[in-house]
Design a protein around this motif. Structure first.
Motif, PDB file in Angstrom:
ATOM      1  N   ALA A 172      31.525  43.554  40.872  1.00 39.55           N
ATOM      2  CA  ALA A 172      32.292  44.628  40.657  1.00 39.55           C
ATOM      3  C   ALA A 172      33.445  44.707  39.519  1.00 39.55           C
ATOM      4  N   ALA A 173      33.905  43.255  39.070  1.00 34.78           N
ATOM      5  CA  ALA A 173      34.479  43.348  37.878  1.00 34.78           C
ATOM      6  C   ALA A 173      33.726  43.354  36.425  1.00 34.78           C
ATOM      7  N   ILE A 174      32.701  42.916  36.330  1.00 33.39           N
ATOM      8  CA  ILE A 174      31.627  43.099  35.412  1.00 33.39           C
ATOM      9  C   ILE A 174      31.396  44.948  35.145  1.00 33.39           C
ATOM     10  N   GLY A 175      31.239  45.788  36.354  1.00 31.82           N
ATOM     11  CA  GLY A 175      30.971  46.950  36.293  1.00 31.82           C
ATOM     12  C   GLY A 175      32.223  47.539  35.804  1.00 31.82           C
ATOM     13  N   TRP A 176      33.089  47.140  36.364  1.00 33.63           N
ATOM     14  CA  TRP A 176      34.658  47.843  35.668  1.00 33.63           C
ATOM     15  C   TRP A 176      34.730  47.557  34.329  1.00 33.63           C
ATOM     16  N   VAL A 177      34.576  46.445  33.900  1.00 33.86           N
ATOM     17  CA  VAL A 177      34.699  46.221  32.463  1.00 33.86           C
ATOM     18  C   VAL A 177      33.787  46.954  31.462  1.00 33.86           C
ATOM     19  N   GLY A 178      32.494  46.978  32.090  1.00 33.27           N
ATOM     20  CA  GLY A 178      31.582  47.947  31.297  1.00 33.27           C
ATOM     21  C   GLY A 178      32.018  49.427  31.161  1.00 33.27           C
ATOM     22  N   GLU A 179      32.389  49.764  32.240  1.00 35.91           N
ATOM     23  CA  GLU A 179      32.837  51.455  32.295  1.00 35.91           C
ATOM     24  C   GLU A 179      33.931  51.604  31.361  1.00 35.91           C
ATOM     25  N   ARG A 180      34.854  50.574  31.367  1.00 41.56           N
ATOM     26  CA  ARG A 180      36.148  50.635  30.765  1.00 41.56           C
ATOM     27  C   ARG A 180      35.770  50.506  29.050  1.00 41.56           C
ATOM     28  N   GLU A 181      34.908  49.783  28.935  1.00 42.11           N
ATOM     29  CA  GLU A 181      34.494  49.802  27.394  1.00 42.11           C
ATOM     30  C   GLU A 181      33.817  50.885  26.759  1.00 42.11           C
ATOM     31  N   ARG A 182      32.941  51.564  27.832  1.00 43.47           N
ATOM     32  CA  ARG A 182      32.150  52.810  27.466  1.00 43.47           C
ATOM     33  C   ARG A 182      33.116  54.055  27.426  1.00 43.47           C
ATOM     34  N   LEU A 229      44.122  28.668  31.440  1.00 43.21           N
ATOM     35  CA  LEU A 229      43.219  27.574  31.187  1.00 43.21           C
ATOM     36  C   LEU A 229      42.300  28.159  30.235  1.00 43.21           C
ATOM     37  N   ASP A 230      41.930  27.220  29.381  1.00 43.27           N
ATOM     38  CA  ASP A 230      40.756  27.472  28.355  1.00 43.27           C
ATOM     39  C   ASP A 230      39.547  27.721  29.226  1.00 43.27           C
ATOM     40  N   SER A 231      38.543  28.290  28.164  1.00 45.53           N
ATOM     41  CA  SER A 231      37.160  28.228  28.777  1.00 45.53           C
ATOM     42  C   SER A 231      36.822  29.045  30.084  1.00 45.53           C
ATOM     43  N   LEU A 232      37.698  29.940  30.334  1.00 48.85           N
ATOM     44  CA  LEU A 232      37.147  30.946  31.190  1.00 48.85           C
ATOM     45  C   LEU A 232      36.564  32.288  30.779  1.00 48.85           C
ATOM     46  N   ASP A 233      35.462  32.702  31.586  1.00 53.80           N
ATOM     47  CA  ASP A 233      34.763  33.822  31.124  1.00 53.80           C
ATOM     48  C   ASP A 233      35.505  35.100  31.575  1.00 53.80           C
ATOM     49  N   THR A 234      35.170  36.098  30.890  1.00 54.55           N
ATOM     50  CA  THR A 234      35.695  37.436  31.251  1.00 54.55           C
ATOM     51  C   THR A 234      35.907  37.802  32.532  1.00 54.55           C
ATOM     52  N   TRP A 235      34.931  37.538  33.555  1.00 53.98           N
ATOM     53  CA  TRP A 235      35.336  37.633  35.097  1.00 53.98           C
ATOM     54  C   TRP A 235      36.143  36.996  35.514  1.00 53.98           C
ATOM     55  N   GLN A 236      36.278  35.737  35.594  1.00 53.41           N
ATOM     56  CA  GLN A 236      37.423  34.830  35.800  1.00 53.41           C
ATOM     57  C   GLN A 236      38.795  35.097  35.374  1.00 53.41           C
ATOM     58  N   ARG A 237      38.831  35.636  33.914  1.00 53.28           N
ATOM     59  CA  ARG A 237      40.202  36.107  33.409  1.00 53.28           C
ATOM     60  C   ARG A 237      40.673  37.400  34.344  1.00 53.28           C
ATOM     61  N   LEU A 238      39.685  38.328  34.528  1.00 45.73           N
ATOM     62  CA  LEU A 238      40.099  39.575  35.208  1.00 45.73           C
ATOM     63  C   LEU A 238      40.330  39.383  36.581  1.00 45.73           C
ATOM     64  N   ALA A 239      39.589  38.507  37.349  1.00 46.18           N
ATOM     65  CA  ALA A 239      39.996  38.084  38.543  1.00 46.18           C
ATOM     66  C   ALA A 239      41.397  37.528  38.861  1.00 46.18           C
ATOM     67  N   ARG A 240      41.512  36.488  37.859  1.00 50.25           N
ATOM     68  CA  ARG A 240      43.036  35.952  37.907  1.00 50.25           C
ATOM     69  C   ARG A 240      43.942  36.859  37.656  1.00 50.25           C
ATOM     70  N   SER A 241      43.776  37.606  36.632  1.00 54.63           N
ATOM     71  CA  SER A 241      44.897  38.813  36.228  1.00 54.63           C
ATOM     72  C   SER A 241      45.035  39.539  37.492  1.00 54.63           C
ATOM     73  N   ALA A 242      44.083  39.971  38.061  1.00 52.76           N
ATOM     74  CA  ALA A 242      44.366  40.934  39.259  1.00 52.76           C
ATOM     75  C   ALA A 242      45.132  40.064  40.438  1.00 52.76           C
TER      76      ALA A 242
END
Length: 255
Positions: free
Chosen positions: A96-106, A157-170
């Protein structure tokens, strides 16, 4: 349609309605925007034991399309699993996070005062609230640093991917709302750094330690323990003498 197919459709309908009721009662703030074919598809996949990744990603994109922040979108998916009586699938949240990011970028969706990834006010908005704090101090003949301070939370933390950063931020955005309530001056100012403008008092340090415990507990519950610095760093920054210096301090903390 066979009797078995009819029963299956009833199960999906019942699950979707429980999901909708749970979400609207707790996390979703746009009742008219909740219904979507992607929600039907995800409920159907879960009820029938099929793969949830693709429909969850489509749902994330759909939620971004109506302007929902990522916290709201991920909490909505968690409500589906609560309605189904199962632990939340981290894979579904990631999709769901990946889909959200993709639509936001589009199709970027502009929000002037709030960051959609955390649900928190932006750093610029916090800067304006600091301006008000310094203005009040000047009018009353006091120093802003005597009445207020910044409570800083660092989960980076370093070396987190986009989904991990978004989930953490949420998750952190939700935790800060849980601890401080709506309307409190706070913001995400960097990757994993969050700041809250607080009144100075004898319990400020204790509040910071309580925040650390809640952050770490919520991270465990949400399956994000490896995405959050352990131990989480929380400290108090005294406000400098001027508003301009306070903005410089925020800039320094964001690095």
């Amino acid at each position: 349609m066979s009797e078995a197919q009819q029963e299956a459709r009833v199960r999906v309908h019942d699950l979707r309605e429980r999901w909708r009721a749970t979400s609207l009662a707790s996390v979703w703030i746009r009742p008219n925007d909740w219904e979507h074919p992607a929600a039907e598809a995800l409920a159907e996949a879960l009820a029938e034991g099929r793969g949830v990744i693709a429909p969850a990603e489509r749902l994330g994109a759909a939620r971004a399309g109506v302007g929902a922040g990522i916290t709201e979108a991920l909490d909505d998916v968690a409500c589906l699993y609560a309605a189904f009586g199962r632990p939340t699938d981290v894979g579904a949240l990631r999709a769901a996070a990946i889909g959200w990011v993709g639509e936001r970028e589009r199709v970027p969706y502009q929000i002037a005062t709030h960051d959609p990834s955390t649900g928190l006010p932006t750093g610029e908005y916090l800067g304006e609230r600091l301006r008000e704090t310094y203005g009040t101090a000047q009018r009353t003949g006091t120093a802003a640093g005597d009445t207020h301070c910044l409570l800083v939370l660092d989960v980076g933390l370093d070396s987190l991917d986009t989904w991990q950063r978004l989930a953490r931020s949420a998750a952190i955005g939700r935790t800060l709302h849980q601890v401080f309530g709506e309307g409190h001056p706070m913001a995400a100012i960097g990757d994993g750094t969050f700041v809250v403008l607080c009144e100075r008092g004898p319990t400020t340090a204790e509040l910071g330690q309580s925040l650390r415990r809640v952050v770490e507990r919520n991270a465990e519950v949400l399956g994000l323990a490896t995405e959050v610095r352990r131990p989480t760093r929380v400290w108090v920054e005294r406000l400098p003498g001027t508003h301009a210096d306070a903005l410089l301090l925020l800039d320094h903390l964001a690095r």
